[in-house]
Write a protein that holds these residues in place. Sequence first.
Motif, PDB file in Angstrom:
ATOM      1  N   ASN A   1      21.219  -3.544 -12.346  1.00 43.20           N
ATOM      2  CA  ASN A   1      22.733  -3.449 -12.422  1.00 43.20           C
ATOM      3  C   ASN A   1      23.170  -3.124 -13.746  1.00 43.20           C
ATOM      4  OD1 ASN A   1      25.182  -4.273 -11.743  1.00 43.20           O
ATOM      5  ND2 ASN A   1      25.076  -6.244 -12.465  1.00 43.20           N
ATOM      6  N   SER A   2      22.359  -1.938 -14.361  1.00 46.01           N
ATOM      7  CA  SER A   2      22.748  -1.344 -15.732  1.00 46.01           C
ATOM      8  C   SER A   2      21.968  -0.050 -15.822  1.00 46.01           C
ATOM      9  CB  SER A   2      21.992  -2.435 -16.733  1.00 46.01           C
ATOM     10  OG  SER A   2      20.764  -2.671 -16.534  1.00 46.01           O
ATOM     11  N   SER A   3      21.950   0.563 -16.584  1.00 50.17           N
ATOM     12  CA  SER A   3      21.473   1.714 -17.125  1.00 50.17           C
ATOM     13  C   SER A   3      21.024   1.943 -18.537  1.00 50.17           C
ATOM     14  CB  SER A   3      22.636   2.827 -17.129  1.00 50.17           C
ATOM     15  OG  SER A   3      22.160   3.951 -17.772  1.00 50.17           O
ATOM     16  N   ASP A   4      19.861   2.616 -18.533  1.00 50.75           N
ATOM     17  CA  ASP A   4      18.930   2.836 -19.800  1.00 50.75           C
ATOM     18  C   ASP A   4      19.700   3.716 -20.856  1.00 50.75           C
ATOM     19  OD1 ASP A   4      16.172   4.938 -18.659  1.00 50.75           O
ATOM     20  OD2 ASP A   4      18.481   4.987 -18.726  1.00 50.75           O
ATOM     21  N   HIS A   5      20.901   4.095 -20.331  1.00 46.69           N
ATOM     22  CA  HIS A   5      21.886   4.870 -21.174  1.00 46.69           C
ATOM     23  C   HIS A   5      22.398   4.081 -22.407  1.00 46.69           C
ATOM     24  CE1 HIS A   5      24.937   7.439 -23.028  1.00 46.69           C
ATOM     25  NE2 HIS A   5      25.657   6.610 -22.508  1.00 46.69           N
ATOM     26  N   VAL A   6      22.366   2.675 -21.952  1.00 46.94           N
ATOM     27  CA  VAL A   6      22.497   1.783 -22.934  1.00 46.94           C
ATOM     28  C   VAL A   6      21.694   1.634 -24.265  1.00 46.94           C
ATOM     29  CG1 VAL A   6      22.839  -0.786 -23.261  1.00 46.94           C
ATOM     30  CG2 VAL A   6      23.795   0.177 -21.390  1.00 46.94           C
TER      31      VAL A   6
END
Length: 340
Positions: free
Chosen positions: A38-43
């Motif tokens: 539910n997230s992206s490793d762009h974070v």
Amino acid sequence: MANKILVTGGCGYIGSHTIIELLQQTDYQVVCADNLHNSSDHVLEIIEKITSKKIKNYAVNLCDLAKTEQIFAENPDFIGVIHFAALKSVPESVADPLLYYKNNLESLSNILKCCEKFKVKNLIFSSSCSVYGNVNKLPVNEENILQKAECAYAHSKQVGEQMIEFFVANAHLNAIALRYFNPVGAHISGLNGENPRNKPTNLAPVITQTAVGKMKEVVVFGTDYDTRDGSCIRDYVHVSDIANAHLLAINYLIQGKNTVKYDVMNLGSGEGVTVLEAIQAFEKVSGVKLNYRIGERRAGDVAAIYSDNSKVQKTLGWTPKFGIEDMMLSSWKWQLALEK
Ligand code: WQD
């Protein structure tokens, strides 16, 4: 000397803000474990941009015990775990309750097993005000008897808290469960914030996405409640204040200041704000006239809930620094940054 913290769900909204807080305010090294469901490793790039520190993410499903153990085996210097990773959509948990029980409880069980096996003694658990259920005494404090959970998500947090309490009684582990009220806002730099993959259902992103034209309108779910302006009251708390509380809580355990092995603390501003007041705050700080209309009540909503946050203030020395206007302004800046 062991000084590494594992942050599970660290690519998520509150997890990423907490990692930034740890990297900027402490000497701890940080490792992330986030399956990016539910997230992206762009974070991770955002975290590096804000802190100039690169952190490793294990894109692992924590329901897989062998893979979870591998994280601990590769990091024998873990001194604590902050466990955010969980599914947290109320409507999704209504549609698929077993998914929530399996995911949220099996992953927690594996974290507890690994903490004991690898002698990690300090755990902060991400809990929620939804464990209180339908409250009839306000503000809520930690002595409130928990009512029947309104959905599988809330129930998975109630059971999670009790799993931890029974587990630590016969383990080396010490733990604190933090019960979040309504997290809102974005990082002061404007570089990080809530970035839901799918259409948001919670108020702040609905407001900011409507203001930029990504959503058509805000529907206020009912103004016929028994409150000062008829709309629901909630306890909104800035995500940066929440992140700071996690730093204080893990330090409190690492420094051995806890007098009990398991504790729970409300993490709210202690202020009740109505939906219409939140909208007015947004219009004031953004200068945008918001397109909203009054609609029907939303099933499952309670008229009012807000926290008595005296315990976390007394125990951890935490005080919220940001009010609803700061929350709305930082959310707005973040939404504008997303549109660039
Ligand atoms: C806030 C208020 C709505 C959208 C949720 C989860 C809870 C916790 C915090 C995880 C309510 C009103 C909203 C809209 C509206 N999450 N609203 N129009 O439901 O208080 O709590 O987030 O731990 O588990 O349930 O948050 O932001 O959805 O709603 O009028 O389009 O805004 O009725 O009164 P909620 P929310």
